[in-house]
Design an enzyme around this catalytic site. Structure first.
Site, short mmCIF file in Angstrom:
data_model
loop_
_atom_site.label_atom_id
_atom_site.label_comp_id
_atom_site.label_asym_id
_atom_site.label_seq_id
_atom_site.Cartn_x
_atom_site.Cartn_y
_atom_site.Cartn_z
CG HIS A 147 -64.55 -31.39 7.25
ND1 HIS A 147 -65.12 -31.26 8.35
CD2 HIS A 147 -63.99 -29.96 6.98
CE1 HIS A 147 -65.29 -29.88 8.79
NE2 HIS A 147 -64.46 -29.32 7.73
CE1 TYR A 163 -74.10 -27.13 16.05
CE2 TYR A 163 -76.67 -26.85 15.76
CZ TYR A 163 -75.57 -26.17 16.28
OH TYR A 163 -75.46 -25.02 16.50
#
Length: 336
Positions: A145, A236
């Site tokens: 991340h 996404y």
């Protein structure tokens, strides 16, 4: 320096306890801005972003100790942006010759995506070279991340001989927040649950896992425009709506394009099916057991739906997130 797991403590203590770190790292923590966290009890601001002590240790270890191989791949996301799904896809794509997606002994049927593609922040420096998740010894696949400006520069620096690739995946901000809120309470990163209202305020202020999320997304967006051969920017929602097209795009970027034979024999659909939420969530390996630092495997599978945030946010909450997003991305060419 202490690098070992601290499995004898509850997760919220593992994430927040400063006493399991070296004196050098504790000195660093004491020098950083500290605020109440959305997921951990406290978050620390480092190089413009917010981390738990455990995650921050992973970042600083990476900066100090990681040495790339020629074709290493980093999958980067903001937390709860589809990381588990893309880990599975990326692993299956890279290893499809050694492990065809329809083989009954495929590793994804017996190991979690997080075991096959480890989070960089959870690895000790002594474990970097032990990662072996590709049939090509020059390639390892890591997930992280870490914001782009905090990555070791060889990942994006064209002056080096490195062919390292970054695949960045982002998600609708509202869906991301709601998923992060549920995840934080489900895995007990805090000594007590956080309310939706409190989590929302912290998120809007940027005090969330590797937040502000807008700054992380924007950093990789700009890098993908400047160096499209090194950074692939994915969404996404596009992966959900057009999986074949996005899978081809990913394979091409990684230098592993699908052959005409693979196209004709349905390999793309086999990968999509194997890595789908429906398939993965029903596997025993993903519904039982825990990972290195005590997070249950089942906590990574909630519903994976696009637009799920609308069920939990008030109209004012949704409007506020949209306004922040518009302001942050104004002039960048990026919109959500």
């Amino acid at each position: 320096m202490y690098y070992g797991p601290i499995m004898d403590q509850p997760l919220h203590q593992q994430v927040n306890d400063e006493n399991f770190h070296s004196q050098e790292f504790k000195d660093l923590l004491s020098s950083l801005p500290k605020e109440r966290g959305l997921a951990p009890t406290y978050s620390y601001q480092y190089q413009g972003f917010w981390y738990s002590p455990l995650a921050l240790r992973g970042v600083t270890n990476c900066q100090k100790h990681f040495h790339p191989r020629e074709n290493d791949i980093f999958l980067v996301t903001a937390p709860k942006s589809g990381t588990t799904w893309l880990k599975a896809i990326l692993y299956t794509l890279i290893n499809r010759e050694a492990y065809p997606p329809q083989t009954p002994s495929h590793p994804l049927l017996s190991k979690t995506p997080h075991q096959l593609v480890p989070f960089f922040e959870t690895l000790d420096p002594s474990e970097y070279d032990a990662v072996c998740n590709s049939s090509d010894s020059r390639t390892r696949i890591f997930a992280t991340h870490i914001p782009v400006d905090s990555l070791p520069r060889f990942f994006t620096d064209d002056s080096t001989s490195s062919n390292c690739k970054i695949v960045y995946l982002c998600r609708d901000i509202k869906d991301n927040f709601v998923s992060l809120f549920h995840f934080a309470n489900k895995v007990n990163m805090r000594p007590s649950p956080i309310s939706l209202a409190d989590a929302f305020e912290l998120f809007c202020k940027g005090i969330s896992a590797v937040g502000p999320i807008w700054d992380q997304i924007l950093g990789y967006w700009k890098e993908s425009l400047e160096k499209p051969h090194k950074v692939l920017f994915m969404r996404y929602e596009e992966m959900t709506n057009e999986p074949r097209f996005q899978l081809r795009r990913l394979a091409h970027f990684l230098g592993k394009p699908f052959s005409l034979e693979e196209e004709n024999t349905g390999v793309l659909d086999q990968i999509i099916s194997l890595c789908s939420f429906d398939t993965m969530s029903k596997l025993e390996v993903n519904s039982t057991g825990i990972l290195k630092h005590g997070i249950s495997n089942s906590s990574f599978f909630r519903n994976g739906l696009v637009g799920d945030g609308k069920k939990y946010l008030t109209a004012d909450m949704a409007s506020r997130l949209d306004q922040i997003t518009e302001e942050k991305f104004h002039g960048s060419g990026l919109s959500f």
